[in-house]
Design an enzyme around this catalytic site. Structure first.
Site, PDB file in Angstrom:
ATOM      1  CE  LYS A 126      -4.740   1.635   1.964  1.00 11.88           C
ATOM      2  NZ  LYS A 126      -5.392   1.166   0.413  1.00 11.88           N
TER       3      LYS A 126
ATOM      4  CD  GLU B 199      -5.961  -3.771  -6.501  1.00 12.67           C
ATOM      5  OE1 GLU B 199      -6.629  -2.885  -5.416  1.00 12.67           O
ATOM      6  OE2 GLU B 199      -5.335  -4.776  -6.010  1.00 12.67           O
TER       7      GLU B 199
END
Length: 387
Positions: free
Chosen positions: A236, A272
């Site tokens: 992330k 995603e």
């Protein structure tokens, strides 16, 4: 009052004026990387330190936008490469060196998790240790030191207590908590920063998408990609997100909620959505986290809940052609929760999916939210109670 031990009315760290040569990870972290400036207006007039105070706010109007709360948490890397004890600061702007590693080379990570208000007035965190572990993994990839799991979870508890009057009532939203790990030390040549800062702020939120709880309409992006093999798609890092803004902006201008990305090699397999993971119904299937897909905490939780409830779950490569045969699609993420997908436009063809009551999505969503808010017993041991 016990909270007064954590707080001071202001917190100031002055930037180092000395130059610093490139250093290797753990080679030395200075204590004076930036200063926090308390320049934001007070969100409410009442003191946040009183247990019997709450924020006078129309929680029914809450969306997913930044609403500054009272305090942020700051913890800095010490000279031995370890993080010192953190401190609370009034929420405000921070000042960085123009040559900070995060500004010049994007050396930064962020996490997202939520605090929920319980019926008895206490608070509950959902799997903060998983966010801590993911930050540690990301830090290793980005050549950064990282707080320990204990330091991370303790800091999240403190920021929740400090801003507790901003935790919405049960059923009205949650307190979104944003931990940041950034290279604040000055660096000119391409190298890890010589100092790092762990910072957390929070904001009350409700629905992430403007549609609220209405089904999402996604667009399959076949020009831009989110991540490539060997890159940082599986952690992330802040540098993953700005590159997708162009695709999101274009999709939203055409009336879509968000973008569904394909693999960068063949542009064939699902990856995603910009802000969340994706699942297909029938047998519950989701793309495997193979280094290009973020291993979401909500994704992991939904997989475990589904298997516990007897569903078969597959983590595998999913060809975009499977979108045409699926009867149900949904997305998962900390910000979005579990969001049903009403349609996906793929190769100029719009495919519609089942939504509403009696869907797998609704069942899993209700279970997840029940565990998070305490209306369903947490048999998994996922939640952390804060009195």
């Amino acid at each position: 009052m016990i909270l007064r031990r954590f707080f001071s009315s202001s917190f100031r760290l002055v930037s180092s004026s000395s130059s610093s040569s490139s250093s290797k990870l753990g080679g030395g972290c200075h204590r004076d990387g930036f200063r926090a400036v308390s320049s934001m207006p007070e969100p409410c007039q009442s003191s946040p330190l009183s247990d019997d105070e709450s924020c006078d706010f129309d929680w029914d109007s809450l969306g997913f936008g930044l609403m500054p709360t009272d305090y942020m948490y700051i913890m800095k890397c010490s000279k031995d490469g370890k993080f010192e004890r953190g401190q609370m600061s009034r929420y405000g702007n921070i000042e960085l060196s123009p040559s900070a590693g995060v500004l010049n080379y994007g050396q930064g990570l962020f996490e997202g998790l939520k605090a929920y208000r319980k019926r008895d007035g206490g608070f509950r965190l959902f799997r903060p240790d998983q966010n801590a572990l993911r930050m540690m993994t990301g830090a290793e990839r980005m050549c950064m030191p990282s707080p320990s799991i204990e330091q991370f979870v303790d800091a999240v508890k403190q920021i929740t207590i400090a801003n507790r009057r901003w935790v919405p009532p049960l059923g009205k939203g949650s307190l979104y908590i944003r931990p940041l790990l950034i290279g604040t030390g000055p660096v000119l040549g391409l190298a890890p920063a010589p100092e790092y800062t762990f910072l957390i702020y929070a904001s009350p939120v409700r629905n992430y998408f403007k549609e609220g709880s209405a089904p999402l309409n996604l667009y399959v992006e076949n020009e831009f990609v989110r991540a490539s093999r060997g890159g940082t798609g599986g952690v992330k890092t802040i540098s993953n997100y700005a590159p997708v803004l162009k695709a999101i902006t274009r999709a939203k201008s055409r009336g879509f909620s968000d973008v569904l990305y394909l693999d960068s090699v063949n542009k064939r397999d699902l990856e995603e959505v910009s802000s969340c993971n994706i699942f297909l119904g029938n047998v519950i299937s989701t793309p495997a986290t193979n280094g290009t897909i973020l291993p979401g905490v909500t994704r992991k939780s939904i997989i475990e809940i589904a298997r516990d409830r007897g569903y078969e779950v597959e983590e595998r490569a999913i060809n975009m052609e499977e979108l045409f045969d699926a009867h149900e699609v949904f997305c998962t993420g900390t910000a979005v929760g579990v969001a049903p997908v009403g349609s996906i436009t793929c190769m100029d063809r719009r495919i519609e999916y089942q939504t509403g009551a009696d869907t797998t999505c609704q069942e899993l969503y209700s279970t997840l939210v029940g565990i998070q808010t305490g209306t369903i017993e947490d048999k998994m041991g996922w939640t952390v109670e804060i009195s």
